[in-house]
Design an enzyme around this catalytic site. Sequence first.
Site, PDB file in Angstrom:
ATOM      1  N   SER B 192       0.844  -1.281   0.054  1.00  0.00           N
ATOM      2  CA  SER B 192       0.072  -0.058   0.115  1.00  0.00           C
ATOM      3  C   SER B 192       0.461   1.210   0.018  1.00  0.00           C
ATOM      4  CB  SER B 192      -0.882   0.102   1.285  1.00  0.00           C
ATOM      5  OG  SER B 192      -0.164   0.264   2.390  1.00  0.00           O
ATOM      6  N   ARG B 196       0.304   3.593  -3.220  1.00  0.00           N
ATOM      7  CA  ARG B 196      -0.325   4.840  -2.843  1.00  0.00           C
ATOM      8  C   ARG B 196       0.611   6.016  -3.610  1.00  0.00           C
ATOM      9  NH1 ARG B 196       0.193   4.921   2.051  1.00  0.00           N
ATOM     10  NH2 ARG B 196      -1.992   3.779   2.475  1.00  0.00           N
ATOM     11  N   ASN B 200      -0.900   8.092  -6.992  1.00  0.00           N
ATOM     12  CA  ASN B 200      -1.129   9.414  -6.894  1.00  0.00           C
ATOM     13  C   ASN B 200      -0.234  10.229  -7.935  1.00  0.00           C
ATOM     14  OD1 ASN B 200      -3.087  10.846  -4.728  1.00  0.00           O
ATOM     15  ND2 ASN B 200      -1.913   9.140  -3.641  1.00  0.00           N
TER      16      ASN B 200
END
Lengths: 156, 256
Positions: B192, B196, B200
């Site tokens: 994660s 992440r 982004n």
Amino acid sequence: MNINATLLGQMITFGLFIWFTMKFVWPLLIDAMAERESKIADGLAAAERGHHEKELAEERAKQLLHETKDKARDIIAQSQKRADEIVDAAKDEARHEGDRLKTAARAEIDQEITQAKEELRKEVVSIALVGAEQVLLREVDAAAHEEVLSKLVEQF
Amino acid sequence: MSAEGPANASEYIVHHLTNLTVGEGFWTFNLDTLFISITLGSIALALFRIAAKNATAGVPGKLQNFVELMVVFVDTQVKDSFHGRSALIAPLGLTIFIWVFLMNFMDLLPVDLLPVVAGWMGVPYLRVVPTTDLNLTFAMSITVFLLMIFYSIKIKGAVGFAKELLFHPFGKWLLPVNLILKLVEELAKPISLALRLFGNLYAGELIFILIALLPWWLQFSLGLPWAIFHILIITLQAFIFMMLTIVYLSMAHEDH
């Protein structure tokens, strides 16, 4: 998008960066900051102490000023009293002196009056004598009349 | 548009998202990712090193002031969420924040600027933002993951760590379930973390590239708000990466 050996390269790079920061950057900065912190704390404490001391000194100065004022007031009162005393004494003395002078003068005047009276009497006697001599001249026995006239002088 | 003049929009996009590589198969190196990330990291660390070397307890200069600001910022975060003593976590957090922030910041450069300059120098491909490369984000998250395991074993001992894997949360009678749950839980952390950041920044970069496809007189109307919004995103992502690393490592330090 595929995973390849770049991953390993980046891991090594990352590891080196972490090691570098840990060894050569972080401790120095943290130490410097801790030192500054303690310096500032010391400074603040010193300032606090100074402030306290200033307050004490002010208190003492105020007290001292108060005492001095009291003392000065005492001294002024004392000197006032002393001055009053001196003035009173001087006044008394002056009055006494005046009295004394007055008495002396009066005595002198009295004496002079007496003297003048004496002289006047004598003069009157001689004038009377001369007048009598002129009026009576030869037929008067000088010696007999002298006695009468002396009695007359005595009556003045 | 890039110097070569791509034939169409999709070619333009693909060109921007292709790494400059050497090697084949697994042994491929994304030179652009490596070069840009190492350059940025080195510059930042050099600056920090200069500041640290000249650090005085007296009145700090501008550079020292800025660096101290970062140090205090990271230190506060670490102290808030980690209650043990560790020489590693805070410097690690600082490294992550600065490095990720700078790499993310490449996102705010005009999308064509560096690729065009590289093109003049004969470099065919250049992917400017290293954090849009999964290799980089995974490299960081895996390193963090290895540190987590290392500290777990160091603090709790190998037996303690094994016990934590096997006997939590359901006790020893559900041992396989525990193990599977725990493995998923632990593996989710680095994955994660990496995805992440990658997601982004990749999305952000892609939108910048799409905006660059608009006519020049229209680009600012979307580019400006997106760039301003992105200032928030890049800082936030750097912060999240740092913060989660700190949290994960402090969890690894905790004894159950």
